[in-house]
Design a protein around this motif. Structure first.
Motif, PDB file in Angstrom:
ATOM      1  N   HIS A   1      -7.679   9.415  -8.539  1.00  0.00           N
ATOM      2  CA  HIS A   1      -8.623   8.698  -7.856  1.00  0.00           C
ATOM      3  C   HIS A   1      -9.972   8.859  -8.692  1.00  0.00           C
ATOM      4  O   HIS A   1     -10.441   9.651  -9.312  1.00  0.00           O
TER       5      HIS A   1
ATOM      6  N   PRO B   1     -14.526   1.663  -2.755  1.00  0.00           N
ATOM      7  CA  PRO B   1     -13.994   2.649  -1.856  1.00  0.00           C
ATOM      8  C   PRO B   1     -13.447   2.076  -0.710  1.00  0.00           C
ATOM      9  O   PRO B   1     -13.911   0.644  -0.359  1.00  0.00           O
ATOM     10  N   PRO B   2     -12.985   2.536   0.310  1.00  0.00           N
ATOM     11  CA  PRO B   2     -12.438   2.216   1.563  1.00  0.00           C
ATOM     12  C   PRO B   2     -13.340   1.301   2.431  1.00  0.00           C
ATOM     13  O   PRO B   2     -14.308   1.809   2.693  1.00  0.00           O
TER      14      PRO B   2
ATOM     15  N   THR C   1       0.851  -1.135   0.103  1.00  0.00           N
ATOM     16  CA  THR C   1      -0.064   0.008   0.169  1.00  0.00           C
ATOM     17  C   THR C   1       0.896   1.378   0.248  1.00  0.00           C
ATOM     18  O   THR C   1       2.068   1.157   0.381  1.00  0.00           O
TER      19      THR C   1
ATOM     20  N   ASP D   1       1.462   3.351   2.053  1.00  0.00           N
ATOM     21  CA  ASP D   1       1.945   3.973   3.268  1.00  0.00           C
ATOM     22  C   ASP D   1       3.190   2.626   3.794  1.00  0.00           C
ATOM     23  O   ASP D   1       3.831   2.854   4.463  1.00  0.00           O
TER      24      ASP D   1
ATOM     25  N   LEU E   1      -5.230   3.021  -3.549  1.00  0.00           N
ATOM     26  CA  LEU E   1      -4.583   4.446  -3.673  1.00  0.00           C
ATOM     27  C   LEU E   1      -4.356   5.012  -2.275  1.00  0.00           C
ATOM     28  O   LEU E   1      -4.539   4.470  -1.173  1.00  0.00           O
ATOM     29  N   ARG E   2      -4.071   6.459  -2.292  1.00  0.00           N
ATOM     30  CA  ARG E   2      -3.446   6.879  -0.887  1.00  0.00           C
ATOM     31  C   ARG E   2      -4.922   7.106  -0.011  1.00  0.00           C
ATOM     32  O   ARG E   2      -4.594   6.892   1.060  1.00  0.00           O
ATOM     33  N   ASP E   3      -6.075   7.109  -0.364  1.00  0.00           N
ATOM     34  CA  ASP E   3      -7.159   7.319   0.474  1.00  0.00           C
ATOM     35  C   ASP E   3      -7.665   5.867   0.876  1.00  0.00           C
ATOM     36  O   ASP E   3      -8.751   5.910   1.614  1.00  0.00           O
ATOM     37  N   GLY E   4      -6.927   4.831   0.511  1.00  0.00           N
ATOM     38  CA  GLY E   4      -7.660   3.650   0.811  1.00  0.00           C
ATOM     39  C   GLY E   4      -8.635   2.759  -0.334  1.00  0.00           C
ATOM     40  O   GLY E   4      -8.975   1.827  -0.131  1.00  0.00           O
ATOM     41  N   THR E   5      -8.837   3.541  -1.076  1.00  0.00           N
ATOM     42  CA  THR E   5      -9.463   2.975  -2.454  1.00  0.00           C
ATOM     43  C   THR E   5      -8.864   1.927  -3.196  1.00  0.00           C
ATOM     44  O   THR E   5      -7.592   2.173  -3.351  1.00  0.00           O
TER      45      THR E   5
END
Length: 274
Positions: free
Chosen positions: A273, A87-88, A16, A18, A68-72
């Motif tokens: 996104h 979506p996350p 991921t 992070d 992706l960065r937002d968890g998607t």
């Protein structure tokens, strides 16, 4: 793993953004799992193990899921012939590209897509098995370009080396590793024959020094190829010797570089996104 939970035949796996989790697709078990590296636990999954489908919470041969960065999550859903956006912690997809018809006619349909990788410009690179097509699409699904690779029988997991130069493998026997541009022009090819032939390589990634690392699935090895010398300069695994002890591999089907060189970390600043 929780009691009663399975983890069968993992396919590709990627860090991921992070670097704390790994997203693994179990293509043959119809499920995507997010695994925490520190605790070794599954923190989220999408799909029903062993149950293929296209309804909410279902996939059919998911491949190359990335976060992706937002968890998607974005994943190719091969047998449903679509690219899906989850979506996350989602229980259903929020968006899909492709109408389920398995033919090359983007943006309406995609022919058995097996990869959807981020590019430096924020777009995504789609690989279509049927017809050997590669497409760049925007996060909104607009097609920037499409290129056919007629010299590649089974393109797999195409990704970007640098803007305008792309990398794919031919999941065939004999296999090949190919660099190409957005017109489909071949810029470099590694396609040894005879005893040195690649046997169903399924993913290649560029290394920071300009070499290319690839999993050579049926030869039970991961190799590094120097494009200038056009030869293997390093490998892990013994040719045709499948195993799980140190120094051996068994049908390696996916790889990612350790952070900070992993695919999504190097592209995290620009990944769009959908």
């Amino acid at each position: 793993m929780k009691k009663g939970e399975t983890f069968r035949v993992p396919d590709d796996a990627f860090f991921t953004p992070d670097g704390r989790q790994v997203v693994a697709t179990e293509e043959d078990d119809e499920i995507i799992r997010v695994i925490d590296i520190q605790t070794h636990t599954v923190t989220y999954h999408y799909g029903a193990a062993g149950v293929p489908g296209a309804k909410a919470g279902q996939v059919h041969h998911p491949d190359d899921a990335i976060m992706l960065r937002d968890g998607t999550l974005v994943s190719a859903d091969i047998m449903n012939c679509r690219i899906i956006v989850i979506p996350p912690q989602g229980k259903d997809i929020s968006r899909q590209f492709g109408n389920g018809q398995c033919v090359h006619h983007p943006p309406a349909s995609y022919g058995s897509p097996n990869g959807a990788f981020p590019l430096a410009d924020g777009n995504f690179l789609i690989t279509e098995i049927n017809g050997s097509w590669v497409d760049e699409i925007t996060p909104e699904g607009a097609v920037k370009w499409s290129a056919r690779l007629p010299s590649v029988a089974y393109p797999s997991d195409s990704n970007e080396i640098r803007p305008g130069v792309y990398l794919t493998v031919d999941y065939s026997m004999p296999g090949q590793i190919v660099e190409f541009d957005k017109t489909g022009k071949i810029l470099w090819r590694y396609a040894p024959t005879g005893a040195q032939a690649l046997n169903h390589p399924s993913l290649a990634l560029p290394l920071p020094n300009g070499d290319v690392i690839a999993n050579d699935d049926y030869n039970d090895r991961v190799v590094v190829v120097d494009p200038h010398a056009n030869k293997i300069v390093w490998q892990y695994g013994a040719d045709h010797v499948a195993g799980s002890t140190p120094g051996l591999l068994a049908n390696p089907d996916g790889l990612d570089l350790y952070p900070p060189y992993s695919l999504m970390i190097t592209h995290a600043a620009t990944a769009g996104h959908p």
